[in-house]
Design an enzyme around this catalytic site. Structure first.
Site, PDB file in Angstrom:
ATOM      1  CG  ASP A 186     -14.788  -0.737   6.211  1.00 24.11           C
ATOM      2  OD1 ASP A 186     -15.145   0.424   6.463  1.00 24.11           O
ATOM      3  OD2 ASP A 186     -13.653  -1.022   5.780  1.00 24.11           O
ATOM      4  CE1 TYR A 210      -7.111   4.529  -0.537  1.00 21.83           C
ATOM      5  CE2 TYR A 210      -6.812   2.320  -1.405  1.00 21.83           C
ATOM      6  CZ  TYR A 210      -6.948   3.171  -0.334  1.00 21.83           C
ATOM      7  OH  TYR A 210      -6.921   2.674   0.935  1.00 21.83           O
ATOM      8  CD  GLU A 219      -2.857  -1.155   2.375  1.00 19.81           C
ATOM      9  OE1 GLU A 219      -3.580  -0.159   2.551  1.00 19.81           O
ATOM     10  OE2 GLU A 219      -2.859  -2.139   3.133  1.00 19.81           O
ATOM     11  NE  ARG A 256     -13.506   2.842   6.382  1.00 17.32           N
ATOM     12  CZ  ARG A 256     -12.366   2.635   5.714  1.00 17.32           C
ATOM     13  NH1 ARG A 256     -11.451   3.575   5.620  1.00 17.32           N
ATOM     14  NH2 ARG A 256     -12.143   1.458   5.127  1.00 17.32           N
ATOM     15  N   GLY A 269      -7.509   5.492   5.425  1.00 16.32           N
ATOM     16  CA  GLY A 269      -6.876   6.388   4.465  1.00 16.32           C
ATOM     17  C   GLY A 269      -7.268   7.840   4.672  1.00 16.32           C
ATOM     18  CD  GLU A 322     -10.930  -4.390   6.560  1.00 16.68           C
ATOM     19  OE1 GLU A 322      -9.990  -5.157   6.840  1.00 16.68           O
ATOM     20  OE2 GLU A 322     -10.955  -3.675   5.548  1.00 16.68           O
ATOM     21  CB  SER A 368      -5.849  -0.867   0.498  1.00 13.27           C
ATOM     22  OG  SER A 368      -5.630   0.246   1.319  1.00 13.27           O
ATOM     23  CG  ASN A 400      -8.366   0.784   7.929  1.00 18.89           C
ATOM     24  OD1 ASN A 400      -7.368   1.127   8.558  1.00 18.89           O
ATOM     25  ND2 ASN A 400      -8.424   0.773   6.615  1.00 18.89           N
TER      26      ASN A 400
END
Length: 304
Positions: free
Chosen positions: A251, A210, A15, A249, A271, A265, A143, A267
């Site tokens: 998800d 992204y 990443e 965060r 990002g 998950e 990611s 995070n």
């Protein structure tokens, strides 16, 4: 006198490019807020890079993504060097990055998960793994690196006919159809629910995350209040279960046909690129990008 912040970014994980983008945005924001900033494109000799900074930075802003940067490795180094750093500590980072371990913690806290197993290629071939539809996920990447969605037996056969790229094994997770939701958690408190629309993409993959225009973020998500409450509650529970701090965060997938919610998950270092989700949640709460980055710096600490 303003704090001296060293931003570590780049690195050598899969990443790297995402981290470079996050780091550049955060560096710009910190300078806008008046912090003294030192930029470090992290190498495996990071301890030497940090020791060479004179005077010693007050805070490390960790903008690394992926293995080594968000799996507890760098966090452990910063603990040893006694430099406060942003985001979660060693334990939370290590567990969150290990998907099977994180799932075990979620289940201990009664946070709903999709069925999941650790699986090898032979187990799929022999029919002892989960049947399609399912998702294959490397256990310690982020990611969406290396993620594959297998919806039919034919897709499974095609996948097996290719070179197996998942090493000794991989997490196999039941595919939950429906909607993609995410909830940022700031200092233990859930922010607004965001729905992610991925257009022609089957899921929120690397390109959706992204590439400009790769996805659409709906905030607040157009959902009933009881579902919003469930999402925010489970996001906070997952944050507490792992012992996260700062910004994280969570998800989720939501199947409206069966009213089924499952966490994917959490995070611990989401990002901070121009297309990222946490800045959207911050803006909804009246915080600019620079405001939320500065908050992370002021929240930084060691676990000591």
């Amino acid at each position: 006198m303003s704090k001296h912040v060293a931003v570590i970014y780049g690195g050598w994980s899969a990443e790297r490019e995402v981290s470079l983008s996050s780091g550049r945005e955060c560096i710009k924001a910190l300078r806008e807020k008046g912090y003294k900033v030192t930029e470090i494109d992290a190498t495996r000799d990071l301890a030497r890079q940090l020791s060479a900074i004179d005077p010693k930075p007050d805070v490390i802003f960790n903008a690394l993504h992926g293995r080594w940067g968000e799996d507890g490795a760098v966090q452990g180094l910063l603990e040893i060097m006694d430099i406060p750093y942003t985001h979660s500590g060693v334990r939370a980072s290590a567990i969150a990055m290990d998907k099977m371990s994180a799932k075990a913690m979620f289940m201990e806290y009664d946070i709903p998960c999709a069925r999941h197993v650790w699986v090898t290629r032979d187990e799929i071939v022999n029919g002892t793994a989960l049947p399609p539809p399912y998702v294959l996920k490397p256990n310690n990447e982020g990611s969406s690196v290396g993620v594959e969605i297998i919806l039919t037996p034919e897709e499974e056969q095609n996948m097996l006919a290719r070179a197996w790229v998942h090493g000794d094994g991989v997490m196999q997770e039941e595919f939950i159809p429906g909607r993609e939701m995410t909830v940022a958690v700031k200092d233990g408190k859930a922010m607004e629910v965001i729905e992610i629309l991925t257009g022609n993409h089957a899921f929120y993959d690397f390109e959706s995350k992204y590439v400009q225009g790769g996805s659409e973020h709906i905030i607040p998500a157009d959902i009933q209040s009881d579902l919003r409450d469930r999402l925010q509650r489970h996001a906070e529970e997952s944050y507490r279960a792992l012992g996260c701090r700062g910004i994280a965060r969570a998800d989720f997938r939501y199947d409206p046909e069966n009213d089924r919610l499952a966490i994917l998950e959490i995070n611990t270092q989401p990002g901070m690129t121009p297309t990222s989700l946490v800045p959207d949640a911050a803006r909804h709460d009246g915080m600019s990008f620079a405001d939320i980055v500065a908050w992370m710096v002021e929240d930084a600490s060691c676990e000591r």
